[in-house]
Design a protein around this motif. Structure first.
Motif, short mmCIF file in Angstrom:
data_model
loop_
_atom_site.label_atom_id
_atom_site.label_comp_id
_atom_site.label_asym_id
_atom_site.label_seq_id
_atom_site.Cartn_x
_atom_site.Cartn_y
_atom_site.Cartn_z
N UNK A 34 0.84 -1.19 0.00
CA UNK A 34 0.00 0.00 0.00
C UNK A 34 0.87 1.24 0.00
N UNK A 35 0.51 2.18 -0.82
CA UNK A 35 1.29 3.39 -0.91
C UNK A 35 0.42 4.63 -0.87
N UNK A 36 1.07 5.75 -0.64
CA UNK A 36 0.44 7.07 -0.75
C UNK A 36 1.12 7.82 -1.89
N UNK A 50 5.28 4.08 1.07
CA UNK A 50 4.64 2.78 0.87
C UNK A 50 5.02 1.84 1.99
N UNK A 51 4.17 0.83 2.17
CA UNK A 51 4.41 -0.17 3.20
C UNK A 51 4.04 -1.54 2.65
N UNK A 52 4.84 -2.53 2.96
CA UNK A 52 4.53 -3.90 2.60
C UNK A 52 3.68 -4.49 3.71
N UNK A 53 2.49 -5.00 3.33
CA UNK A 53 1.59 -5.47 4.38
C UNK A 53 2.20 -6.62 5.16
N UNK A 54 2.88 -7.51 4.45
CA UNK A 54 3.54 -8.63 5.11
C UNK A 54 4.94 -8.20 5.52
N UNK A 72 0.46 0.59 9.51
CA UNK A 72 -0.74 -0.19 9.20
C UNK A 72 -1.34 -0.73 10.48
N UNK A 73 -2.63 -0.97 10.43
CA UNK A 73 -3.35 -1.62 11.52
C UNK A 73 -3.93 -2.91 10.95
N UNK A 102 5.29 -7.79 -5.87
CA UNK A 102 6.12 -7.99 -7.04
C UNK A 102 6.39 -6.74 -7.84
N UNK A 103 5.56 -5.71 -7.68
CA UNK A 103 5.79 -4.48 -8.42
C UNK A 103 6.72 -3.54 -7.69
N UNK A 104 7.17 -2.52 -8.38
CA UNK A 104 8.01 -1.51 -7.76
C UNK A 104 7.15 -0.58 -6.90
N UNK A 105 7.58 -0.37 -5.67
CA UNK A 105 6.80 0.47 -4.76
C UNK A 105 6.76 1.92 -5.21
N UNK A 106 7.80 2.39 -5.87
CA UNK A 106 7.87 3.79 -6.25
C UNK A 106 7.32 4.07 -7.65
N UNK A 107 6.93 3.02 -8.36
CA UNK A 107 6.41 3.19 -9.71
C UNK A 107 4.89 3.32 -9.63
N UNK A 108 4.39 4.49 -9.94
CA UNK A 108 2.98 4.77 -9.76
C UNK A 108 2.11 3.86 -10.62
N UNK A 109 2.56 3.57 -11.82
CA UNK A 109 1.77 2.71 -12.72
C UNK A 109 1.68 1.27 -12.23
N UNK A 110 2.48 0.90 -11.23
CA UNK A 110 2.45 -0.46 -10.71
C UNK A 110 1.32 -0.69 -9.72
N UNK A 111 0.64 0.38 -9.32
CA UNK A 111 -0.46 0.24 -8.38
C UNK A 111 -1.74 -0.12 -9.12
N UNK A 112 -2.47 -1.09 -8.55
CA UNK A 112 -3.65 -1.64 -9.23
C UNK A 112 -4.95 -1.00 -8.78
#
Length: 124
Positions: A34-36, A50-54, A72-73, A102-112
């Motif tokens: 999850x990212x902002x 961004x944060x990795x949930x796991x 995260x909570x 699997x995607x890059x956290x800093x690449x905006x287009x990688x967010x679904x």
């Protein structure tokens, strides 16, 4: 499918703080990152944090390091962005976004998945 809803934006004076929340529904968050991302007036979208949930590892853009904290909570499937020492350059619409692993956290287009955004305005 993941549905994201942001809250917590508003108007604050320079040097002040805000905490943004991103509530997820529709599916367990655990496989996701999850990212902002923010968009200032007349500017392109910019990765913020961004944060990795796991595992909970985090990543920040340089301009917010030491001022912003993403967390995260697990029980509420909510992600937070604590923003301290705000300055007028932080004024933007802040969007919460989620991506599969699997995607890059800093690449905006990688967010679904994307939320509608919440406005943050910092006055000088």
């Amino acid at each position: 499918q993941v549905h994201l809803v942001e809250s917590g934006g508003g108007l604050v004076q320079a040097g002040g703080s805000l905490r943004l929340s991103c509530a997820a529904s529709g599916r367990a968050f655990s496989p996701y990152r999850v990212g902002w991302v923010r968009r200032a007036p007349g500017e392109e979208r910019e990765f913020v944090a961004a944060i990795k949930w796991s595992g909970g590892s985090t990543l920040y853009t340089d301009s917010v390091k030491g001022r912003f904290t993403i967390s995260r909570d697990n029980t509420k499937t909510t992600v937070y962005l604590q923003m301290n020492s705000l300055n007028p350059e932080d004024t933007a619409v802040y969007h919460c976004a989620a991506q599969r692993a699997g995607g890059s956290l800093t690449t905006i287009s990688a967010y679904d998945y994307w939320g509608q955004g919440t406005q943050v305005t910092v006055s000088s």
